[in-house]
Scaffold this active site. Structure first.
Site, PDB file in Angstrom:
ATOM      1  CG  HIS A 179      19.036  55.613  -6.605  1.00  0.00           C
ATOM      2  ND1 HIS A 179      18.249  56.062  -7.559  1.00  0.00           N
ATOM      3  CD2 HIS A 179      19.826  56.718  -5.312  1.00  0.00           C
ATOM      4  CE1 HIS A 179      18.025  57.326  -7.263  1.00  0.00           C
ATOM      5  NE2 HIS A 179      18.357  58.558  -6.140  1.00  0.00           N
ATOM      6  CD  GLU A 181      16.624  51.204  -6.775  1.00  0.00           C
ATOM      7  OE1 GLU A 181      15.450  50.855  -7.431  1.00  0.00           O
ATOM      8  OE2 GLU A 181      17.915  51.869  -6.253  1.00  0.00           O
ATOM      9  CB  CYS A 226      16.061  56.466 -11.059  1.00  0.00           C
ATOM     10  SG  CYS A 226      17.581  55.124 -11.008  1.00  0.00           S
ATOM     11  CB  CYS A 255      18.213  52.221 -10.463  1.00  0.00           C
ATOM     12  SG  CYS A 255      19.009  53.329  -8.978  1.00  0.00           S
TER      13      CYS A 255
END
Length: 162
Positions: free
Chosen positions: A79, A81, A117, A120
Site C-alpha cells: 500500500h 502508506e 486499511c 496501514c
C-alpha cells in the site's frame, strides 16, 4: 491571486504520486510531510522486482470479485502508506502528516471516502505520524487525528472502518 492551501498543495503532490500506481483497482498516492518538508512518497504496487498487476494485465482480487477491504493477503501490492513509511527514517516521521489520494486507475477520477486499511493504520500509528489528510474532492479533504485511531481501537470492536 488566490493561493492553493497547504493541504491541497500537498494533496496535489500525493495525487501526482498516485499516477505511478501499478494497481488495476485503485491508484493510491501518499506523501509524508514534516515541518513543511516532504520526507517521503509512496504509491501502491507490487514489491520491488515482482511483476506488477498492470504488467500482468489482471488483478487477482478483481478476478475473484473480492469486495474492497477484504482478503488483502491475496493482493500483490504494497500500500501507498506502507511504501511511504518504508522510505522514511522514523525520527522524521514523528509528529508528521501523511497526505493521501485515491484515483480510479481507468479514468484518473478522484475516489472519495477512502481510508487506510487496518494494517496501514497500525503502521501509521507505530511510525509516529500525527495526522492523516485524505482528499475527497479537488478542494475538499478530511483530516484524521491518528490519536483517534489509538483511542477508538476498531480492532477490538469488530468495526473495521475501511
Amino acid at each position: 491571486m488566490e493561493r492553493v492551501s497547504k493541504e491541497n498543495y500537498y494533496l496535489d503532490i500525493a495525487q501526482t504520486v498516485a499516477e505511478r500506481s501499478t494497481c488495476l483497482r485503485r491508484a493510491f498516492g501518499a506523501i509524508i510531510v514534516k515541518n513543511d518538508v516532504i520526507v517521503s512518497t509512496g504509491y501502491n504496487g507490487a514489491p520491488r522486482g515482482r511483476v506488477n498487476c498492470c504488467d500482468r494485465g489482471t488483478c487477482i482480487r478483481e478476478d475473484m470479485n473480492i469486495p474492497r477491504g477484504e482478503r488483502y493477503e491475496l493482493c500483490r501490492s504494497v500500500h501507498s502508506e506502507a511504501n511511504a513509511i518504508i522510505a522514511a527514517p522514523r525520527e522524521q516521521m514523528l509528529g508528521s502528516t501523511l497526505y493521501m489520494v485515491c484515483l480510479d486507475p481507468k479514468d484518473k477520477s478522484l475516489q472519495s471516502g477512502t481510508s487506510s486499511c487496518m494494517m496501514c493504520k497500525r503502521m501509521i500509528i507505530n511510525a509516529g505520524i500525527s495526522k492523516v489528510v485524505i482528499r475527497d474532492t479537488e478542494n475538499e479533504f478530511r483530516t484524521i487525528d491518528v490519536q483517534d485511531w489509538i483511542t477508538n481501537d476498531d480492532s477490538l470492536s469488530g468495526q473495521f472502518g475501511y
